[in-house]
Design an enzyme around this catalytic site. Structure first.
Site, short mmCIF file in Angstrom:
data_model
loop_
_atom_site.label_atom_id
_atom_site.label_comp_id
_atom_site.label_asym_id
_atom_site.label_seq_id
_atom_site.Cartn_x
_atom_site.Cartn_y
_atom_site.Cartn_z
N GLU A 128 30.11 63.78 -36.56
CA GLU A 128 29.65 64.91 -37.37
C GLU A 128 30.40 64.96 -38.71
O GLU A 128 29.82 65.23 -39.75
CB GLU A 128 29.85 66.24 -36.62
N ASP A 268 19.60 58.42 -31.50
CA ASP A 268 18.70 58.38 -32.66
C ASP A 268 19.22 57.64 -33.89
O ASP A 268 18.63 56.64 -34.34
CB ASP A 268 18.28 59.81 -33.04
N GLU A 361 12.98 72.63 -29.19
CA GLU A 361 13.97 71.57 -28.99
C GLU A 361 13.51 70.54 -27.96
O GLU A 361 13.72 69.35 -28.12
CB GLU A 361 15.30 72.21 -28.56
N GLU A 382 13.90 67.06 -38.86
CA GLU A 382 13.31 65.74 -38.59
C GLU A 382 11.81 65.64 -38.87
O GLU A 382 11.34 64.63 -39.40
CB GLU A 382 13.61 65.31 -37.13
N THR A 465 21.57 59.73 -42.37
CA THR A 465 20.96 60.53 -41.31
C THR A 465 21.12 62.02 -41.58
O THR A 465 20.44 62.85 -40.98
CB THR A 465 21.53 60.16 -39.92
C1 DMJ Z 1 21.53 66.20 -38.37
O1 DMJ Z 1 22.85 66.55 -38.37
C2 DMJ Z 1 21.40 64.72 -38.46
O2 DMJ Z 1 20.09 64.44 -38.83
C3 DMJ Z 1 21.75 64.02 -37.18
O3 DMJ Z 1 21.48 62.64 -37.21
C4 DMJ Z 1 21.04 64.62 -35.99
N1 DMJ Z 1 20.27 65.76 -36.32
C5 DMJ Z 1 20.87 66.77 -37.14
C6 DMJ Z 1 19.83 67.79 -37.53
O4 DMJ Z 1 18.88 68.02 -36.56
#
Ligand code: DMJ
Length: 565
Positions: A128, A268, A361, A382, A465
């Site tokens: 994170e 993911d 979710e 997303e 991401t």
């Molecule tokens: C974000 O922090 C990033 O996209 C992460 O890869 C997973 N998803 C959250 C938001 O949904």
């Protein structure tokens, strides 16, 4: 992480005053362009709610410095005098540039330069912290200095890069394991604590390469990139003979803990980073890993437009669930060039969005109903992300309509006086007091780019991401000529016209393609649910590996490509 000089709110009011009207100068253009402009301005207003604290609490009109987004949900492991990391402000930096609000960007950069420090006794989650803080800083530094978007002039002396480097150095002790796989948690001041958990996830240790690689390229210090690369290679070596990976693993033993996996939570961004690392750094190694991983996903997880989970050892389906995190996949497929597959999955995700008003979710595919407890929508990005990519690829106005519906739903269900609140339960639309930092970093950014992509003109970017843009620079590409034409792109001649096709459509599907004498597995192939090819419905018949067309069930009860059905 803040040596705070003031606790004042940074409500980005200038965002509206300085730039909303700048862009609203209406020329006499088509109703279509006017509609896009109206939607863009609506999204611009959504980005108004930002603070120089970790997370905005929109219902109580306050904020938290609990570092919850970085893993510490219960204020545990935080010192008394901890002042937060201004996470929401860091996460909004690149969005400000995308909006063209250079004034507010510069103000935020200079504020962070003076106030942010990482010398704090705080336990954070490596993944994170990497995607949000390191990614936010590195991207903002590049935007601050990279022409044509150079936005901060004289006062900027690479302070964000210095901060990013300080953070990167603090990450390194996490990689000190026999396997090279990093611990999921570390203390910023003291490194990995005694008795720290050795469990991590595939995405947790397999999606660090973009941010840490960029940091190495910018600082000339190879340690960050090589630590992330070593971890990624180790993780890849742990794949099963089916080229599948699990979801959780032990960083000391390098053994899997959870063998079931899919394309959602815990995995993911691993897939996303293999391909994006290939784009950013040009290395064929990433492409090869991605290619094998992508084919395995299509083969073992895909069921028509849906993706279920499967056991990495057997490929047998485990959980039949749609999760909102999976909705990034069509966006990745657009980058790959698999537009048709992206479009069909995107439509299913949007169908579920429309069914509930937002995307829950978790949705049970085998019962076509909501998961009994995971009914929340925390303003995730997303689906907006995939919508943006699909519109870029197709320019189909349908995606603009999708974006418009999403913006309207978010505004009508989640907007409160103090910002945008997460939805606790999509069946009641009850709200909770969180505006996650990814709402500004990603959700608003992708929606904005859907209606106005001015930012993308003049430079190629890949988005991390967490939605932070990194410019694709030829100087970062290894062993590539100045004008790089990726080997995985080519033109198929169809009549008089050349049609651009991706490696996936060329190399992977149809299955008869040969690569150096080797037959390549088809990405589109979905086997019949019964090995004797008997069936009672079309759904049991899968996808043909050579034509990529769905097979159907004949009146005699056999699967095949029956032209008359
Ligand atoms: C974000 O922090 C990033 O996209 C992460 O890869 C997973 N998803 C959250 C938001 O949904």
């Amino acid at each position: 992480m803040l040596a705070r000089k003031s606790q004042t709110w940074v409500l980005l009011l200038l965002l509206i005053s300085a730039s909303l009207f700048h862009f609203s100068t209406s020329q006499s253009d088509s109703p279509w362009a006017a509609k896009k402009r109206r939607m863009r301005d609506k999204v611009r207003k959504m980005l108004l709610y930002c603070v120089q604290h970790d997370e905005l609490k929109p219902l109580t009109k306050t904020f938290t410095d609990s570092l919850s987004e970085l893993g510490n949900l219960k204020l545990e492991h935080l010192p008394q005098d901890y002042n937060g990391s201004a996470l929401t402000l860091i996460e909004s930096l690149s969005s400000l540039v995308v909006l063209g609000n250079n004034t507010e960007f510069e103000r935020a950069v200079l504020w962070l330069s003076e106030n942010l420090t990482f010398d704090v006794d705080a336990r954070v989650n490596l993944f994170e912290c990497n995607i949000r803080v390191l990614g936010g800083l590195v991207s903002a530094h590049l935007l601050a200095t990279d022409s044509p978007n150079r936005v901060v002039q004289g006062a900027y002396k690479n302070q964000l890069l210095t901060l990013a480097e300080e953070l990167g150095q603090r990450f390194l002790p996490a990689f000190n394991t026999p396997t090279g796989l990093p611990y999921a948690w570390l203390n910023l001041k003291y490194g990995v604590m005694e008795n720290e958990t050795t469990e991590t996830s595939t995405s947790g240790c397999g999606s660090l390469i973009l941010e840490m690689g960029a940091l190495s390229r910018l600082t000339g210090d190879p340690r960050y990139e090589s630590a992330a690369l070593r971890a990624l290679r180790k993780l890849w070596s742990m794949r099963s003979s089916l080229n599948l990976l699990g979801t959780t693993l032990d960083v000391l033993t390098g053994e899997w803990i959870e063998y079931s996996s899919g394309i959602g939570a815990g995995v993911d961004s691993f897939y996303e980073y293999l391909f994006k690392a290939h784009i950013l750094f040009g290395s064929e190694e990433f492409w090869r890993m991605f290619h094998s991983a992508y084919v395995a996903v299509q083969k073992y997880f895909r069921h028509g437009p849906w993706y279920h989970e499967a056991d990495m050892r057997t490929g047998k389906a485990t959980y039949w669930q749609l999760t909102s995190l999976q909705a990034f996949w069509p966006g990745l497929q657009v980058l790959v060039g698999d537009i048709a597959a992206a479009n069909s999955s995107h439509r299913e995700f949007f169908y579920v969005w429309e069914k509930y008003g937002v995307l829950p979710e978790r949705y049970l595919l085998d019962h076509l109903m909501l998961h009994p407890t995971e009914k929340y929508y925390p303003l995730r990005p997303e689906l907006a992300e995939s919508t943006f990519y699909l519109y870029q690829a197709t320019k189909d106005p349908w995606y603009i309509k999708v974006g418009e519906k999403m913006v309207n739903s978010i505004n009508s269900y989640t907007k409160v006086e103090g910002g945008f609140a997460s939805i606790r339960d999509v069946t009641t639309m009850q709200l909770e007091d969180h505006q996650h930092s990814f709402f500004l970093a990603e959700t608003c950014k992708y929606l904005y780019l859907l209606f106005d992509d001015t930012f993308l003109l003049g430079r190629n970017y890949i988005f991390t991401t967490e939605g932070h843009p990194l410019p694709v620079l030829s100087s970062w590409h290894e062993r590539l000529p100045e004008t790089y034409i990726p080997t995985n792109w080519t033109f198929i001649k169809t009549g008089k016209q050349g049609r651009r096709a991706s490696s996936m459509s060329l190399q992977v599907c149809p299955a008869t393609m040969l690569n150096g004498g080797q037959r390549i597995e088809s990405a589109c192939h979905v086997p019949d649910s019964r090995s004797d090819h008997r069936c009672s419905t079309n759904e049991e018949c899968g996808i043909d590996s050579t034509t990529c067309r769905p097979r159907s069930c004949s009146t005699a009860g056999y699967c095949g490509l029956w032209l008359f059905i």
